[in-house]
Design a protein around this motif. Structure first.
Motif, PDB file in Angstrom:
ATOM      1  N   ASN A 308       0.812  -1.129   0.374  1.00 50.81           N
ATOM      2  CA  ASN A 308      -0.023  -0.038   0.006  1.00 50.81           C
ATOM      3  C   ASN A 308       0.880   1.298   0.016  1.00 50.81           C
ATOM      4  OD1 ASN A 308      -2.360  -1.323   0.006  1.00 50.81           O
ATOM      5  ND2 ASN A 308      -2.474  -1.634   2.183  1.00 50.81           N
ATOM      6  N   ASN A 309       1.945   1.254   0.710  1.00 53.56           N
ATOM      7  CA  ASN A 309       2.782   2.481   0.433  1.00 53.56           C
ATOM      8  C   ASN A 309       3.387   2.492  -0.549  1.00 53.56           C
ATOM      9  OD1 ASN A 309       2.265   2.893   3.593  1.00 53.56           O
ATOM     10  ND2 ASN A 309       4.014   1.716   4.202  1.00 53.56           N
ATOM     11  N   THR A 310       3.705   1.565  -1.285  1.00 56.46           N
ATOM     12  CA  THR A 310       4.473   1.665  -2.600  1.00 56.46           C
ATOM     13  C   THR A 310       3.363   2.405  -3.519  1.00 56.46           C
ATOM     14  OG1 THR A 310       5.985  -0.230  -2.354  1.00 56.46           O
ATOM     15  CG2 THR A 310       5.445   0.559  -4.456  1.00 56.46           C
ATOM     16  N   LEU A 311       2.119   1.637  -3.539  1.00 57.56           N
ATOM     17  CA  LEU A 311       0.940   2.160  -4.367  1.00 57.56           C
ATOM     18  C   LEU A 311       0.710   3.878  -4.100  1.00 57.56           C
ATOM     19  CD1 LEU A 311      -1.452  -0.547  -4.153  1.00 57.56           C
ATOM     20  CD2 LEU A 311      -0.095   0.305  -6.291  1.00 57.56           C
ATOM     21  N   ARG A 312       0.839   4.195  -2.940  1.00 56.62           N
ATOM     22  CA  ARG A 312       0.478   5.619  -2.379  1.00 56.62           C
ATOM     23  C   ARG A 312       1.748   6.545  -2.677  1.00 56.62           C
ATOM     24  NH1 ARG A 312       0.123   6.410   3.767  1.00 56.62           N
ATOM     25  NH2 ARG A 312       2.623   6.068   3.379  1.00 56.62           N
ATOM     26  N   ASP A 313       2.886   6.075  -2.307  1.00 52.18           N
ATOM     27  CA  ASP A 313       3.948   6.999  -2.603  1.00 52.18           C
ATOM     28  C   ASP A 313       4.928   6.865  -3.607  1.00 52.18           C
ATOM     29  OD1 ASP A 313       3.099   7.975  -0.021  1.00 52.18           O
ATOM     30  OD2 ASP A 313       4.433   6.767   1.143  1.00 52.18           O
ATOM     31  N   GLY A 314       4.802   5.563  -4.441  1.00 49.59           N
ATOM     32  CA  GLY A 314       5.709   5.313  -5.339  1.00 49.59           C
ATOM     33  C   GLY A 314       6.971   4.596  -4.965  1.00 49.59           C
ATOM     34  N   ILE A 315       7.694   4.227  -5.652  1.00 46.71           N
ATOM     35  CA  ILE A 315       9.120   3.266  -5.513  1.00 46.71           C
ATOM     36  C   ILE A 315      10.374   3.919  -6.020  1.00 46.71           C
ATOM     37  CG2 ILE A 315       8.702   1.688  -7.258  1.00 46.71           C
ATOM     38  CD1 ILE A 315       9.669  -0.296  -5.327  1.00 46.71           C
ATOM     39  N   TYR A 316      11.225   3.943  -5.320  1.00 45.59           N
ATOM     40  CA  TYR A 316      12.531   4.407  -5.924  1.00 45.59           C
ATOM     41  C   TYR A 316      13.471   3.498  -6.255  1.00 45.59           C
ATOM     42  CZ  TYR A 316      11.091   9.076  -4.125  1.00 45.59           C
ATOM     43  OH  TYR A 316      10.314  10.311  -3.588  1.00 45.59           O
ATOM     44  N   ILE A 317      14.024   3.166  -7.499  1.00 49.78           N
ATOM     45  CA  ILE A 317      15.014   2.239  -7.881  1.00 49.78           C
ATOM     46  C   ILE A 317      16.016   2.945  -8.712  1.00 49.78           C
ATOM     47  CG2 ILE A 317      15.195   0.426  -9.307  1.00 49.78           C
ATOM     48  CD1 ILE A 317      12.262  -0.191  -8.835  1.00 49.78           C
ATOM     49  N   GLY A 318      17.230   2.733  -8.299  1.00 56.03           N
ATOM     50  CA  GLY A 318      18.255   3.409  -8.626  1.00 56.03           C
ATOM     51  C   GLY A 318      18.194   4.988  -8.785  1.00 56.03           C
ATOM     52  N   GLN A 319      17.618   5.578  -7.905  1.00 59.59           N
ATOM     53  CA  GLN A 319      17.425   7.050  -7.590  1.00 59.59           C
ATOM     54  C   GLN A 319      16.481   7.603  -8.873  1.00 59.59           C
ATOM     55  OE1 GLN A 319      21.458   8.765  -7.901  1.00 59.59           O
ATOM     56  NE2 GLN A 319      21.807   8.129  -5.588  1.00 59.59           N
TER      57      GLN A 319
END
Length: 343
Positions: A308-319
């Motif tokens: 849920n946090n990923t869906l709400r805030d997005g995800i950082y991969i390789g900056q």
């Protein structure tokens, strides 16, 4: 000039002295100045006498006026307590009038809420009586209900090419066999392991729904899962619930099959270790074009919080910040008529 044997005032004497200094011949300058000084002194003395007389006269009349004013005030001072009582009584009457007005309004409202005799004697329908006496139902969210049911469910998945039940087996027989295995591994401090429902899947898997969430959590523990699989003596594994999230436009150079790469993503996004169980590409690698730089991937989370946090805030991969979305199948649309949906 002065008239002999006639009364003369200070003003007359002052005038005569000034005329004498002007009209008498043979008067020296010193004598003239002396006579004029005497005339000025007489004039000043006369003014002071007049001022004193005026002050005495004004003071006399003022004293009389003040005395008459004091005599007029004495009756008003005597009436002050009576005036104060009248003002207090007026305020009390005003407060009582407001109280009576409020009481009258309250009685009018009470009379308006009471049903009339015709309405009281009128026959009431059965539905109105039931609606009045029945308790108000508490609204329960369907989503919360489904989530609570999923918390009580355990997925038993067979190994490849195997099945956990035979086509002739019914739900009662399957539940009886699993209950026997639960009784073998159950200990004194474990929750009561009771089966509420059995759901058979087409791939040979089984969903066991227990009566309580505590019982399901106890079975999910690694040590207890191993004991139950051994007691069942079936080629199966207990699968944890997974929460899948689609991560779009991920660089194709990402090594998502590597566990160390997943741990690095968790660290970059401040997730607990092990939050991402696995990740895989949606489109096979052999179907990519030669100049393709990004592709869509599916991340499988072990818990709902991280997903849920990923869906709400997005995800950082390789900056680089990516914006995932839920893994939800969209309805098929007709390319010729987009407004119609083929269900």
């Amino acid at each position: 000039m002065l008239i002999p044997a006639a009364g003369a005032s200070i003003e007359d004497l002052t005038t005569a002295l000034f005329e004498f200094t002007l009209n008498t011949p043979g008067v020296t300058l010193l004598q003239r100045d002396m006579l004029r000084a005497i005339a000025i002194l007489l004039g000043q003395a006369d003014h002071e006498s007049k001022a004193k007389t005026i002050a005495e006269t004004v003071g006399f009349h003022m004293i009389g006026t003040i005395e008459r004013f004091e005599k007029a005030i004495d009756p008003i001072t005597a009436l002050s307590p009576q005036i104060a009582l009248i003002i207090t009584a007026s305020e009390t009457l005003k407060a009582n009038a407001e109280s009576f007005t409020q009481l009258r309004n309250t009685m009018a409202e009470a009379d308006a809420t009471q049903p009339s005799p015709d309405q009281t004697n009128k026959a009431r329908s059965y539905s109105s009586i039931v609606q009045q006496n029945s308790p108000i139902p508490i609204p329960v969210s369907a989503a919360l209900t489904r989530a609570a049911i999923k918390e009580r469910q355990i997925l038993f998945e067979p190994t490849i090419g195997e099945t956990l039940y035979e086509p002739k087996d019914n739900s009662f027989d399957i539940a009886k066999r699993f209950k026997k295995a639960f009784d073998i591994v159950q200990i004194d401090d474990s929750p009561d392991l009771q089966i509420k429902a059995i759901t058979r899947l087409r791939n040979g898997s089984l969903i066991i729904e227990l009566t309580t969430t505590e019982a399901a959590n106890w079975i999910r523990q690694i040590a207890n899962r191993t004991k139950i699989i051994n007691a069942l003596d079936l080629p199966a594994t207990i699968k944890e619930r997974r929460f899948s999230v689609i991560v779009p436009f991920l660089s194709v150079s990402s090594n998502i099959d590597n566990a160390d790469w997943l741990r690095a993503v968790e660290k970059e996004n401040e997730m607990p270790t092990g939050s991402i169980e696995t990740a895989n590409w949606i489109k096979p690698k052999n179907r990519r074009s030669s100049d393709q730089r990004v592709a869509h991937a599916i991340f499988h989370f072990t818990g709902p919080t991280a997903a849920n946090n990923t869906l709400r805030d997005g995800i950082y991969i390789g900056q680089e910040k990516l914006h995932p979305r839920k893994d939800k199948r969209e309805p098929v649309r007709c390319s010729q008529m987009p407004t119609l949906r083929v269900m």
